[in-house]
Design a protein around this motif. Structure first.
Motif, PDB file in Angstrom:
ATOM      1  N   MET A 294      -6.130   1.605  -8.673  1.00  8.70           N
ATOM      2  CA  MET A 294      -5.302   0.662  -9.428  1.00  8.70           C
ATOM      3  C   MET A 294      -6.147  -0.429 -10.060  1.00  8.70           C
ATOM      4  SD  MET A 294      -1.978   0.132  -6.923  1.00  8.70           S
ATOM      5  CE  MET A 294      -1.188  -0.961  -8.115  1.00  8.70           C
TER       6      MET A 294
ATOM      7  N   VAL B 118      -4.025   0.598   2.228  1.00 11.99           N
ATOM      8  CA  VAL B 118      -4.527  -0.279   1.165  1.00 11.99           C
ATOM      9  C   VAL B 118      -5.935  -0.741   1.498  1.00 11.99           C
ATOM     10  CG1 VAL B 118      -4.321  -2.624   0.233  1.00 11.99           C
ATOM     11  CG2 VAL B 118      -2.342  -1.113   0.235  1.00 11.99           C
TER      12      VAL B 118
ATOM     13  N   ILE C 259      -1.850   2.230 -12.410  1.00 14.87           N
ATOM     14  CA  ILE C 259      -2.618   3.306 -11.786  1.00 14.87           C
ATOM     15  C   ILE C 259      -3.540   3.929 -12.823  1.00 14.87           C
ATOM     16  CG2 ILE C 259      -2.476   5.601 -10.759  1.00 14.87           C
ATOM     17  CD1 ILE C 259       0.035   4.727  -9.341  1.00 14.87           C
TER      18      ILE C 259
ATOM     19  N   HIS D 127      -9.877  -2.235  -0.616  1.00 18.16           N
ATOM     20  CA  HIS D 127     -10.709  -2.428  -1.819  1.00 18.16           C
ATOM     21  C   HIS D 127     -12.066  -1.763  -1.612  1.00 18.16           C
ATOM     22  CE1 HIS D 127     -12.082  -5.638   0.908  1.00 18.16           C
ATOM     23  NE2 HIS D 127     -13.248  -5.485   0.315  1.00 18.16           N
TER      24      HIS D 127
ATOM     25  N   LYS E  41      -2.083  -3.727  -5.317  1.00 20.72           N
ATOM     26  CA  LYS E  41      -1.935  -2.705  -4.269  1.00 20.72           C
ATOM     27  C   LYS E  41      -1.176  -3.233  -3.057  1.00 20.72           C
ATOM     28  CE  LYS E  41      -6.693  -3.537  -2.630  1.00 20.72           C
ATOM     29  NZ  LYS E  41      -6.977  -4.673  -3.575  1.00 20.72           N
ATOM     30  N   THR E  42      -1.480  -4.448  -2.607  1.00 17.30           N
ATOM     31  CA  THR E  42      -0.755  -5.017  -1.467  1.00 17.30           C
ATOM     32  C   THR E  42       0.680  -5.354  -1.851  1.00 17.30           C
ATOM     33  OG1 THR E  42      -2.751  -5.865  -0.371  1.00 17.30           O
ATOM     34  CG2 THR E  42      -0.675  -6.958   0.158  1.00 17.30           C
TER      35      THR E  42
ATOM     36  N   LEU F  17      -4.114   3.315  -1.612  1.00 17.45           N
ATOM     37  CA  LEU F  17      -4.068   2.483  -2.810  1.00 17.45           C
ATOM     38  C   LEU F  17      -5.373   1.702  -2.851  1.00 17.45           C
ATOM     39  CD1 LEU F  17      -0.422   1.118  -2.414  1.00 17.45           C
ATOM     40  CD2 LEU F  17      -1.164   3.012  -3.877  1.00 17.45           C
TER      41      LEU F  17
END
Length: 364
Positions: free
Chosen positions: A208, A191, A213, A193, A43-44, A35
């Motif tokens: 996301m 997960v 999504i 970034h 996402k988290t 994610l």
């Protein structure tokens, strides 16, 4: 063999604010599914819904076909690795790993066998009696990973596990995580970034933004053919410049700056002659040329990075772009130099001005 995770139209709200609204996806058995998105994209939150730390306000989450919305965390048979490791400072490596086994009521011999095995899997067998303060960041993360895996979970969840490591250790640990995940064969939801991290380790990625999504696909699909402008700009570096479509019979051209044009064979047939479009061009998708018919610009700044030189170029349209040139035998272009650039037509991506969705044919 891992299990499938089906997320069906799930909703999460905080104080009447909807963070995730009707999100659906399926994670395949044994895959490392990432994610990916900016901070605050949900996402988290989704990861915590899977393990049970956050409630599900709508829809359903199923593991191996079984709905788990109301199943307690302790009964979900999932392991989790946190951003801050969450290992106990007063315990040795072996004691930290053993902590998760205490609820399984194994014999001491069974526990020791599992601990010895998992320490070998994550390559920390030489550190069993050390306290965490005697370990490097990477070694501490391996302990956290071993503790999550030793209970033999059906699913492994990882929340920004490498964000506290320096750049060199991040690369080392992402390679280790991928290797260990493949060896164990466990379904893993990861997960992050960090786009490079996601591209390096994932079987598939879900990008996301704002709880929605934007695209799901293999790393190369998402990088080469982003489904919209957000994905194009979030994954890697991308220049966005304006252009127009020109149709000549059955041929489609993209025209820059009113004169330089390239033929494209992979644009959807619904584009119209004269239609304005946004073109995503990654820095390495430009070619510096001597042809005056190309896009003219001026080198504003130069950054030498060893194998490549990066140029910040202001085009005659006023648009500023980053151009990367592989060194080879080319001399570095001085700042203030007038140059011309062309694009590599088979690599660029076109997007609709109004909705910012791709105008490229699927799979091409």
């Amino acid at each position: 063999m891992g299990v499938a995770i089906d997320i069906d139209n799930v909703v999460k709200m905080y104080d009447e604010h909807t963070v995730i609204d009707g999100l659906s996806l399926t994670i395949q058995p044994g895959e490392l599914f990432t994610l990916l998105g900016p901070s605050g994209c949900g996402k988290t939150t989704l990861l915590r819904m899977i393990i049970g730390f956050n409630s599900v306000d709508g829809g359903a989450i199923k593991v191996d076909g079984q709905r788990i919305n109301d199943v307690p965390v302790s009964k979900r048979k999932m392991g989790m690795v946190f951003q801050n490791y969450a290992i106990f400072p007063h315990m040795t490596v072996a004691e930290n790993i053993a902590f998760g086994l205490k609820t399984l009521k194994d014999s001491k011999a069974q526990m020791q066998s599992k601990i010895d095995h998992i320490m070998k899997v994550v390559h920390i067998q030489d550190h069993h009696s050390k306290k965490p303060d005697k370990l490097s960041g990477g070694q501490q993360q391996r302990v956290a990973l071993a503790r999550a895996l030793v209970i033999n979970p059906n699913v492994l969840l990882m929340d920004e596990p490498l964000s506290n490591l320096d750049a060199k250790l991040r690369i080392e640990m992402r390679n280790a995580i991928k290797e260990i995940q493949q060896e164990v064969g466990i379904t893993t939801v990861y997960v992050t970034h960090d786009q490079e991290e996601a591209l390096a380790i994932s079987d598939r990625i879900a990008v996301m933004n704002k709880g929605v999504i934007q695209q799901i696909g293999k790393p190369e699909q998402i990088y080469l053919r982003p489904s919209n402008l957000f994905v194009a700009q979030f994954i890697g570096t991308s220049n966005v410049i304006k252009a127009k479509v020109e149709k000549q019979g059955t041929d489609t051209f993209i025209v820059f700056n009113g004169e330089y044009k390239e033929k494209l064979d992979n644009v959807v047939e619904t584009v119209e002659n004269g239609q304005e479009v946004l073109v995503s061009v990654r820095p390495q998708e430009f070619t510096i040329t001597q042809e005056a018919s190309a896009i003219a610009g001026v080198v504003e700044s130069t950054m030498f990075l060893g194998i490549n030189t990066h140029y910040l170029v202001t085009l005659t349209t006023g648009e500023r772009v980053e151009v990367v040139q592989h060194i080879e035998d080319k001399a570095i272009i001085p700042e203030g130099t007038n140059i011309y650039v062309k694009v590599k037509p088979h690599l660029i991506n076109l997007f609709d001005v109004a909705n910012e969705q791709t105008l490229m044919k699927a799979g091409e």
